[in-house]
Design a protein around this motif. Structure first.
Motif, mmCIF file in Angstrom:
data_model
loop_
_atom_site.group_PDB
_atom_site.id
_atom_site.type_symbol
_atom_site.label_atom_id
_atom_site.label_comp_id
_atom_site.label_asym_id
_atom_site.label_seq_id
_atom_site.Cartn_x
_atom_site.Cartn_y
_atom_site.Cartn_z
ATOM 1 N N THR A 40 -4.425 7.421 -33.910
ATOM 2 C CA THR A 40 -3.116 7.431 -33.269
ATOM 3 C C THR A 40 -2.024 7.030 -34.249
ATOM 4 O O THR A 40 -0.907 7.563 -34.214
ATOM 5 N N VAL A 41 -2.342 6.106 -35.147
ATOM 6 C CA VAL A 41 -1.371 5.666 -36.156
ATOM 7 C C VAL A 41 -1.109 6.757 -37.184
ATOM 8 O O VAL A 41 0.040 7.042 -37.537
ATOM 9 N N ARG A 84 1.919 10.989 -38.794
ATOM 10 C CA ARG A 84 2.503 11.001 -40.133
ATOM 11 C C ARG A 84 1.676 11.772 -41.151
ATOM 12 O O ARG A 84 1.992 11.761 -42.328
ATOM 13 N N GLU A 85 0.610 12.449 -40.699
ATOM 14 C CA GLU A 85 -0.156 13.337 -41.559
ATOM 15 C C GLU A 85 -0.024 14.764 -41.049
ATOM 16 O O GLU A 85 -0.091 15.004 -39.839
ATOM 17 N N SER A 86 0.148 15.691 -41.967
ATOM 18 C CA SER A 86 0.168 17.093 -41.573
ATOM 19 C C SER A 86 -1.221 17.481 -41.085
ATOM 20 O O SER A 86 -2.221 16.817 -41.422
ATOM 21 N N ARG A 114 -1.497 16.857 -30.893
ATOM 22 C CA ARG A 114 -0.620 16.264 -31.910
ATOM 23 C C ARG A 114 0.864 16.354 -31.568
ATOM 24 O O ARG A 114 1.624 15.413 -31.851
ATOM 25 N N PRO A 115 1.359 17.453 -30.976
ATOM 26 C CA PRO A 115 2.777 17.507 -30.620
ATOM 27 C C PRO A 115 3.234 16.349 -29.737
ATOM 28 O O PRO A 115 4.386 15.906 -29.840
ATOM 29 N N LYS A 126 4.718 10.624 -43.950
ATOM 30 C CA LYS A 126 5.884 9.998 -43.386
ATOM 31 C C LYS A 126 5.679 8.488 -43.424
ATOM 32 O O LYS A 126 4.555 7.997 -43.398
ATOM 33 N N PRO A 127 6.760 7.711 -43.471
ATOM 34 C CA PRO A 127 6.605 6.259 -43.505
ATOM 35 C C PRO A 127 5.967 5.737 -42.223
ATOM 36 O O PRO A 127 6.127 6.308 -41.152
ATOM 37 N N VAL A 128 5.238 4.634 -42.367
ATOM 38 C CA VAL A 128 4.624 4.004 -41.207
ATOM 39 C C VAL A 128 5.721 3.400 -40.346
ATOM 40 O O VAL A 128 6.639 2.762 -40.839
ATOM 41 N N GLU A 129 5.621 3.607 -39.032
ATOM 42 C CA GLU A 129 6.640 3.089 -38.139
ATOM 43 C C GLU A 129 6.522 1.593 -37.972
ATOM 44 O O GLU A 129 5.463 1.001 -38.138
#
Length: 379
Positions: free
Chosen positions: A87-88, A92-94, A175-176, A372-375
């Motif tokens: 989930t994390v 942030r991964e394609s 994923r969306p 992408k950066p970790v939220e």
């Protein structure tokens, strides 16, 4: 001595990026699975007794109705860890990065372990031609053997990897939902509803591959619990929504157990009861996650957990059986040797197979698809 200690510390760094609480859960889970396969399950098949096993059964597993000598408890914790981590990283991964990193994490070591099993000429392969052996080895490597009935299984615990792949496929499909902040809370709910759909329709097409595949989704609500806690950790879902979704996940798991494995509904040998314990353990550790400090010993076991998971059944358990049955060793001595050999070989397979393949996957994906950066709130 100092040089060896420094090398060890470089291999297992205790930096702030490690989630110590997940290390603790991962290490506990793999030790539970080892205990099941090295003691309760094996002793039952050998018709022997061993005092530590008898004590654990009498004081822990039997009174608490924990099934499979703690093995299923460990597997359930693993599934929740996977649900949390996926989930994390999913948002942030394609898709390409996600697939490649999972493939290189699972299959290189699995391929080596299958080769080791085939070279030992197990009873399942006796009397087969070279072509048939290759065919079964490929089916076991791709995990498609679990879509057949009857099944030829070379590595007993590989069914959990098939379940993992089913979860990965479901996560990619959904994923969306996971990548949009406004819909992220619906990601674990969608997993639960997908699970319910597969369970409800499992017998629509008879007992073929669709049925076998649908059985995987009995376990998807377990991953959803991990996903809910990941979203709660970053304050992306409200507590009431998390609780309601968690109750629904438990209900769907109960529905699936009733449909597929009613024998595990008995009070003294219960899947749902063991699942409840796993959720409680995971939830308590998650609640105190900021208070749990890194520990190098725990980190080592956690780091080697996948290698241990495969090696203990392929090498450790046969070695334990051989020492006891053929060599006449006491169970205590054979157990200690089997554990030691399992850990040594797991360290070797991690350093020579698992870590290089994981690093290779990171290199080829980081160049083509920057993360992408970790939220905030998700470590």
């Amino acid at each position: 001595m100092r040089s060896a200690r420094d090398t060890f510390r470089r291999i297992v760094p205790l930096d702030s990026s490690r989630m110590a609480w997940l290390d603790f859960l991962r290490a506990s889970a793999v030790l539970l699975v080892m205990w099941d396969h090295f003691t309760g399950d094996l002793l039952k098949k050998l018709g022997r007794t061993w005092t530590p096993n008898s004590v654990m059964n009498a004081l822990v597993f039997e009174p608490l109705a924990i099934t499979q000598y703690g093995g299923f408890l460990g597997v359930t914790i693993f599934f929740m860890i996977s649900g949390y981590i996926i989930t994390v990283v999913l948002a942030r991964e394609s898709p390409r990065t996600f697939v490649l990193r999972r493939v290189f994490r699972i299959f290189p070591l699995l391929a080596v372990m299958i080769l080791v099993v085939v070279m030992t000429n197990p009873p399942q392969l006796e009397g087969m031609s070279a072509g048939q052996i290759v065919q079964h080895a490929i089916e076991n490597l791709t995990l498609t053997n679990y879509l057949h009935s009857p099944q030829l299984v070379l590595i007993g615990i590989a069914w959990t990897l098939a379940v993992e792949l089913a979860f990965y496929a479901a996560a990619l499909l959904l994923r969306p939902l996971a990548e949009r902040p406004r819909t992220r809370a619906f990601f674990p709910l969608a997993l639960i509803l997908m699970s319910a759909l597969f369970i409800a329709t499992a017998r629509v097409f008879g007992g073929g591959p669709y049925f076998q595949f649908s059985v995987y989704f009995l376990y998807v609500p377990i991953f959803a619990i991990g996903s809910l806690l990941a979203l709660r950790a970053s304050n992306q879902i409200r507590p009431l929504w998390a609780w309601a979704s968690g109750v629904l996940a438990y209900g769907v798991f109960l529905f699936g157990t009733t449909s597929f494995y009613p024998q595990f509904l008995s009070p003294e040998d219960s899947y749902p009861v063991t699942f409840a314990y796993a959720v409680a353990i995971f939830g308590i550790v998650w609640f105190f996650r900021d208070s749990i400090r890194p520990n190098r010993f725990v980190a080592v076991i956690a780091l080697l957990s996948y290698s241990i998971y495969l090696v203990h059944g392929v090498v450790g358990r046969p070695l334990l059986t051989w020492l006891v049955v053929s060599q006449g060793w006491t169970y205590s001595a054979a157990f200690l040797v089997a554990v030691l050999v399992t850990f040594v070989l797991s360290a070797l397979t991690y350093l020579t197979i698992e870590r290089p393949s994981n690093n290779f996957a990171r290199r080829i994906t980081s160049k083509a698809s920057p993360q992408k950066p970790v939220e905030s709130g998700v470590r």
